[in-house]
Design an enzyme around this catalytic site. Structure first.
Site, PDB file in Angstrom:
ATOM      1  N   SER A   1       0.807  -1.216   0.000  1.00  0.00           N
ATOM      2  CA  SER A   1       0.000   0.000   0.000  1.00  0.00           C
ATOM      3  C   SER A   1       0.845   1.274   0.000  1.00  0.00           C
ATOM      4  O   SER A   1       1.675   1.466  -0.873  1.00  0.00           O
ATOM      5  CB  SER A   1      -0.962  -0.054   1.185  1.00  0.00           C
ATOM      6  OG  SER A   1      -1.913   0.965   1.075  1.00  0.00           O
ATOM      7  N   HIS A   2       0.680   2.084   1.047  1.00  0.00           N
ATOM      8  CA  HIS A   2       1.346   3.385   1.114  1.00  0.00           C
ATOM      9  C   HIS A   2       2.756   3.283   1.685  1.00  0.00           C
ATOM     10  O   HIS A   2       3.454   4.288   1.776  1.00  0.00           O
ATOM     11  CB  HIS A   2       0.515   4.309   1.995  1.00  0.00           C
ATOM     12  CG  HIS A   2       0.278   3.689   3.337  1.00  0.00           C
ATOM     13  ND1 HIS A   2      -0.570   2.608   3.498  1.00  0.00           N
ATOM     14  CD2 HIS A   2       0.824   3.934   4.539  1.00  0.00           C
ATOM     15  CE1 HIS A   2      -0.546   2.240   4.764  1.00  0.00           C
ATOM     16  NE2 HIS A   2       0.283   3.019   5.420  1.00  0.00           N
TER      17      HIS A   2
ATOM     18  N   ASP B   1      -0.925   1.400  -4.017  1.00  0.00           N
ATOM     19  CA  ASP B   1      -1.759   0.432  -4.722  1.00  0.00           C
ATOM     20  C   ASP B   1      -3.073   1.037  -5.226  1.00  0.00           C
ATOM     21  O   ASP B   1      -3.945   0.302  -5.705  1.00  0.00           O
ATOM     22  CB  ASP B   1      -2.026  -0.799  -3.852  1.00  0.00           C
ATOM     23  CG  ASP B   1      -2.770  -0.462  -2.578  1.00  0.00           C
ATOM     24  OD1 ASP B   1      -2.625   0.665  -2.074  1.00  0.00           O
ATOM     25  OD2 ASP B   1      -3.515  -1.332  -2.076  1.00  0.00           O
TER      26      ASP B   1
ATOM     27  N   ASP C   1      -5.670   2.543  -3.723  1.00  0.00           N
ATOM     28  CA  ASP C   1      -6.971   2.480  -3.043  1.00  0.00           C
ATOM     29  C   ASP C   1      -7.221   3.676  -2.123  1.00  0.00           C
ATOM     30  O   ASP C   1      -8.339   3.874  -1.665  1.00  0.00           O
ATOM     31  CB  ASP C   1      -7.160   1.147  -2.296  1.00  0.00           C
ATOM     32  CG  ASP C   1      -6.071   0.858  -1.284  1.00  0.00           C
ATOM     33  OD1 ASP C   1      -5.147   1.686  -1.135  1.00  0.00           O
ATOM     34  OD2 ASP C   1      -6.136  -0.208  -0.648  1.00  0.00           O
ATOM     35  N   ARG C   2      -6.191   4.474  -1.851  1.00  0.00           N
ATOM     36  CA  ARG C   2      -6.405   5.656  -1.004  1.00  0.00           C
ATOM     37  C   ARG C   2      -6.479   6.918  -1.858  1.00  0.00           C
ATOM     38  O   ARG C   2      -5.990   6.938  -2.987  1.00  0.00           O
ATOM     39  CB  ARG C   2      -5.257   5.824  -0.020  1.00  0.00           C
ATOM     40  CG  ARG C   2      -5.139   4.687   0.955  1.00  0.00           C
ATOM     41  CD  ARG C   2      -4.082   4.994   1.988  1.00  0.00           C
ATOM     42  NE  ARG C   2      -3.991   3.881   2.931  1.00  0.00           N
ATOM     43  CZ  ARG C   2      -3.497   3.996   4.151  1.00  0.00           C
ATOM     44  NH1 ARG C   2      -3.039   5.153   4.581  1.00  0.00           N
ATOM     45  NH2 ARG C   2      -3.444   2.954   4.944  1.00  0.00           N
TER      46      ARG C   2
ATOM     47  N   ASP D   1      -2.386   6.388  -3.387  1.00  0.00           N
ATOM     48  CA  ASP D   1      -1.264   5.703  -2.739  1.00  0.00           C
ATOM     49  C   ASP D   1      -0.652   4.619  -3.621  1.00  0.00           C
ATOM     50  O   ASP D   1      -1.002   4.483  -4.790  1.00  0.00           O
ATOM     51  CB  ASP D   1      -1.710   5.126  -1.386  1.00  0.00           C
ATOM     52  CG  ASP D   1      -2.613   3.913  -1.538  1.00  0.00           C
ATOM     53  OD1 ASP D   1      -3.313   3.826  -2.564  1.00  0.00           O
ATOM     54  OD2 ASP D   1      -2.605   3.043  -0.644  1.00  0.00           O
TER      55      ASP D   1
ATOM     56  N   LYS E   1     -11.502  -0.036  -1.091  1.00  0.00           N
ATOM     57  CA  LYS E   1     -11.529   1.412  -1.220  1.00  0.00           C
ATOM     58  C   LYS E   1     -10.903   1.767  -2.568  1.00  0.00           C
ATOM     59  O   LYS E   1     -10.166   0.971  -3.134  1.00  0.00           O
ATOM     60  CB  LYS E   1     -10.818   2.077  -0.051  1.00  0.00           C
ATOM     61  CG  LYS E   1      -9.419   1.576   0.241  1.00  0.00           C
ATOM     62  CD  LYS E   1      -8.972   2.120   1.590  1.00  0.00           C
ATOM     63  CE  LYS E   1      -7.536   1.754   1.910  1.00  0.00           C
ATOM     64  NZ  LYS E   1      -7.437   0.513   2.686  1.00  0.00           N
TER      65      LYS E   1
HETATM   66  C1  VG1 Z   1      -3.993   1.201   8.060  1.00  0.00           C
HETATM   67  C2  VG1 Z   1      -5.178   2.150   8.170  1.00  0.00           C
HETATM   68  C3  VG1 Z   1      -6.467   1.410   7.884  1.00  0.00           C
HETATM   69  C4  VG1 Z   1      -6.368   0.746   6.502  1.00  0.00           C
HETATM   70  C5  VG1 Z   1      -5.131  -0.129   6.417  1.00  0.00           C
HETATM   71  C6  VG1 Z   1      -4.917  -0.666   5.018  1.00  0.00           C
HETATM   72  O1  VG1 Z   1      -4.112   0.178   9.000  1.00  0.00           O
HETATM   73  O2  VG1 Z   1      -5.219   2.726   9.448  1.00  0.00           O
HETATM   74  O3  VG1 Z   1      -7.532   2.314   7.950  1.00  0.00           O
HETATM   75  O4  VG1 Z   1      -7.505  -0.034   6.260  1.00  0.00           O
HETATM   76  O5  VG1 Z   1      -3.975   0.629   6.756  1.00  0.00           O
HETATM   77  O6  VG1 Z   1      -4.767   0.395   4.114  1.00  0.00           O
HETATM   78  P1  VG1 Z   1      -3.334   0.188  10.407  1.00  0.00           P
HETATM   79  O7  VG1 Z   1      -3.655  -1.124  11.035  1.00  0.00           O
HETATM   80  O8  VG1 Z   1      -1.882   0.375  10.086  1.00  0.00           O
HETATM   81  O9  VG1 Z   1      -3.863   1.365  11.149  1.00  0.00           O
HETATM   82  V1  VG1 Z   1      -3.929   0.257   2.655  1.00  0.00           V
HETATM   83  O10 VG1 Z   1      -4.242   1.545   1.722  1.00  0.00           O
HETATM   84  O11 VG1 Z   1      -3.646  -1.259   2.659  1.00  0.00           O
HETATM   85  O12 VG1 Z   1      -4.343  -0.609   1.744  1.00  0.00           O
HETATM   86 CO    CO Z   2      -3.459   1.234  -0.193  1.00  0.00          CO
END
Ligand code: VG1
Ligand code: CO
Length: 541
Positions: free
Chosen positions: A113-114, A279, A281-282, A277, A376
Site C-alpha cells: 500500500s502506502h 496500490d 486504493d487511497r 497511494d 476502497k
Molecule cells: C492502516 C489504516 C487502515 C487501513 C489499512 C490498510 O491500517 O489505518 O484504515 O484499512 O492501513 O490500508 P493500520 O492497522 O496500520 O492502522 V492500505 O491503503 O492497505 O491498503
Molecule cells: Co493502499
C-alpha cells in the site's frame, strides 16, 4: 514441466494483519518465504483446483519476481486460469473489479500500500475473495492456521512467462491471461460518473493536478483524466510507476504529498488537487488553498453522491471505521440513512456492501469507496468529487463552507507514534484497557471522561464478533479519542491516536488548536509522552 513438491516448515510471524501480510522486502525475498505464504493461502481456502484467479500488484520492487512465482504455484496446485495485469500491474480497486466482472474465485494482490518500496523497504501480499473484497476475519484465520501447519509447497519448474504482451499463454495445464490493467476499470468509471459534465468543467478552464506519487494509479489517471476527460496533458504528475516510488512514501497525506500541498497553496494553484497511494486504493483531496480531511471528504461525498449518475437513486446507507470522525454520522442522521461503525480495515465493510445495507464506506486513513467494488478506491473518490464539482460549479472551499454551515464541523486529526518498542506499546495499551472500567467521570486535563470502552463489533449480517479493536474514550461535551496499534507497520509498533471534537458554529480554527484539550486529555489518561519518551507524534494527519 516438472512439478516440485518442496518440503518446508512453518515460519513464525506469517500472521496477516489489517491488510494481508506485510514485511520488509528482504524477508519476502528469503528462499521459500513468499512460497510458504502463498501455499498457506491455497491450503487455507481449501485448495484452488479448477479455479480462476486474478493476480497483480502495484509494481513495487520484487513485484515482477513474485508474480512469476505465484503463477508457477497456481499452476502446480491445479488452478484453471490466472488473469494477470500486463507486466504484473493491477491497482487494488482494479483487481477487485476484475475478480467481480470476470466471475473469478478470488485473487492475489501484491502491495504494501502506502509503505515505501525497494529492497530495503516493504512488500506485501493479500488474498481477496470471490466478491472482490479482502479475506474476511474467518478466512484470514484459516490462512494463518495453514501457515502454522505447512509441510510442503508445490511449484512448477519452468521458465518465466512473458507478461508484457496481452493474450493467453499456457503454463502447464493452466492458462495465463494477460490483460490491460486499466480497460475494465475505466469502463466501470464511465458507467458511474457523468463524464460529459466533468469534461465540460475541464473545458471551462478548471485546472486539476493529480499526483500519482510514482505509483500504480499513474496509468489509470492518465487514461481517465487526461485521455477520456480531457484534462490538460501533464495534469497527472509522477505518472510512471517505479519500483521504489521515486524514493518516497506513496502515502497521500499532507506530510508525504507535500509537493502537491505546496502546489495547491502556491500563487498559481490549480482548482483541484488529488493524490493516490502505492496500490491506488487511497485518495487525498485538496482544493485551492483548502485541504479536505478524509473524514470530511466521506461526509461531503455522502451528502452529494446523488449528483453522480451511479448514485442518483440515493444511498442505502453509509459505513465508517470506528476511528473515522463522526462527520458522516451527521449527514446520515439528517438524510435518514443507516450509519454503521466498523473496526479498522476494509474487510469489515464487505458484508454491509454485499447485503445492500451500505452504499458508501470510508476510513480516516484516506480510504473511501462504494459498492462498485469491494475495496476502497482512490481514483473513484477523485472522480466523484469532480462529478460533484461539475454539477455544483463551486470551488472545493465553497463546498466545504456550505457543508459545515449545514452540518457543523467535526475537527479531526490522527497522531502517529511510529517504530516504538513493541513492549512499550503493548503495555501502554494493556494498562489503558485495565483502567477502562474506572474511567467514566474521571477528569482528564480540562475534560472529563464520559464513556470508555474497548471497541467490539458484531457484524449485523453474519453475527461474527471482532473484539479488542481499539480503545474509544468519549468525553463530556462530545469530544472523542481512540487509541489502537497499527496492524500494517513493519518496524516495532505504531500507536495511532485519533482525536475529534465537534463545533457547530466556529469552522475556521486550526484543527490542532481546536483539538488541544483532547490531545492533553489523552496524554493524561494514557501517559504517551512519559511511556514512549516522545514529546511529539512522528506524523500528524
Ligand atoms: C492502516 C489504516 C487502515 C487501513 C489499512 C490498510 O491500517 O489505518 O484504515 O484499512 O492501513 O490500508 P493500520 O492497522 O496500520 O492502522 V492500505 O491503503 O492497505 O491498503
Ligand atoms: Co493502499
Amino acid at each position: 514441466m516438472p512439478l516440485r513438491i518442496i518440503p518446508t516448515q512453518p515460519i513464525a510471524g506469517q500472521k496477516p494483519g489489517t491488510s494481508g501480510l506485510r514485511k520488509k522486502t528482504r524477508v519476502f525475498m528469503q528462499p521459500g518465504y513468499l512460497e510458504n505464504f502463498v501455499q498457506s493461502i491455497w491450503d487455507g481456502i481449501g485448495g484452488i483446483q479448477g479455479q480462476t484467479l486474478v493476480l497483480g500488484g502495484d509494481g513495487r520492487y520484487f513485484n515482477d519476481r513474485a508474480v512469476q512465482i505465484i503463477l508457477k504455484m497456481a499452476a502446480a496446485s491445479g488452478a484453471a486460469r490466472v488473469i494477470v495485469g500486463q507486466n504484473g500491474f493491477l491497482s487494488t480497486p482494479a483487481a477487485s473489479n476484475l475478480i467481480r466482472v470476470r466471475g473469478a474465485d478470488g485473487g492475489v494482490i501484491l502491495s504494501a500500500s502506502h509503505n515505501p518500496g525497494g529492497p530495503d523497504e516493504d512488500f506485501g501480499i493479500k488474498y481477496n475473495m470471490a466478491n472482490g473484497g479482502p479475506a474476511t476475519e474467518g478466512v484470514t484465520a484459516k490462512i494463518h492456521a495453514a501457515s502454522e501447519a505447512i509441510q510442503q509447497y508445490r511449484i512448477l519448474e519452468t521458465s518465466d512467462i512473458d507478461l508484457s504482451a496481452l493474450g493467453e499463454t499456457p503454463l502447464g495445464a493452466m492458462m495465463v491471461e494477460v490483460v490491460d490493467p486499466v480497460a475494465a476499470y475505466a469502463a466501470l468509471m464511465e458507467k458511474l460518473f457523468d463524464f460529459k459534465s466533468i469534461r465540460a468543467l475541464l473545458e471551462s478552464g478548471f485546472r486539476l493536478r493529480f499526483d500519482a506519487m510514482h505509483a500504480i494509479t499513474g496509468p489509470y489517471a492518465v487514461e481517465i483524466l487526461e485521455r477520456r476527460l480531457g484534462a490538460a496533458p501533464g495534469s497527472v504528475v509522477n505518472a510512471v510507476p517505479s519500483p521504489d516510488f521515486g524514493g518516497g512514501h506513496p502515502d497521500p497525506n499532507p506530510v508525504w504529498a507535500h509537493d502537491l500541498m505546496a502546489a495547491m497553496h502556491g500563487p498559481d494553484a490549480p482548482d483541484f488537487g488529488a493524490a493516490s497511494d502505492g496500490d491506488g486504493d487511497r485518495n487525498m483531496i485538496v482544493g485551492k488553498g483548502c485541504y479536505v480531511t478524509p473524514s470530511d471528504s466521506l461526509a461531503v461525498l455522502a451528502a452529494n453522491a446523488h449528483l453522480a449518475p451511479g448514485y442518483a437513486g440515493g444511498l442505502k446507507g453509509v459505513a465508517r471505521s470506528m476511528p473515522t470522525s463522526c462527520a458522516v454520522d451527521r449527514v446520515a442522521e439528517a438524510r435518514g440513512m443507516a450509519c454503521y461503525a466498523t473496526p479498522t480495515g476494509w474487510k469489515f465493510f464487505g458484508n454491509l456492501l454485499d447485503a445492500g445495507r451500505a452504499t458508501l464506506c470510508g476510513e480516516e486513513s484516506a480510504g473511501t469507496g462504494s459498492d462498485h467494488v469491494r475495496e476502497k478506491d482512490g481514483l473513484w473518490a477523485v472522480l466523484l468529487w469532480l462529478n460533484i464539482l461539475a454539477v455544483k460549479r463551486q470551488s472545493v472551499a465553497q463546498v466545504m463552507a456550505e457543508h459545515w454551515a449545514e452540518f457543523g464541523r467535526t475537527y479531526y486529526s490522527r497522531h502517529d507514534y511510529e517504530a516504538i518498542a513493541t513492549d512499550v506499546a503493548n503495555s501502554l495499551m494493556s494498562d489503558l484497557r485495565t483502567a477502562l472500567p474506572g474511567m467514566p467521570g474521571r477528569p482528564a486535563g480540562a475534560l472529563s471522561v464520559d464513556t470508555a470502552e474497548d471497541f467490539a463489533y458484531t457484524d449485523p449480517v453474519d453475527g461474527s464478533v471482532a473484539t479488542a479493536q481499539g480503545v474509544q474514550i468519549r468525553f463530556h461535551g462530545g469530544a472523542r479519542a481512540v487509541l489502537r496499534l497499527s496492524g500494517t507497520g513493519t518496524e516495532g509498533a505504531t500507536l495511532r491516536v485519533y482525536l475529534e471534537r465537534f463545533d457547530g458554529s466556529d469552522f475556521l480554527q486550526d484543527p490542532q488548536v481546536a483539538l488541544a484539550p483532547v490531545i492533553a486529555a489523552v496524554d493524561a489518561l494514557a501517559g504517551i509522552a512519559s511511556r514512549t519518551g516522545r514529546a511529539e507524534p512522528d506524523v500528524i494527519t
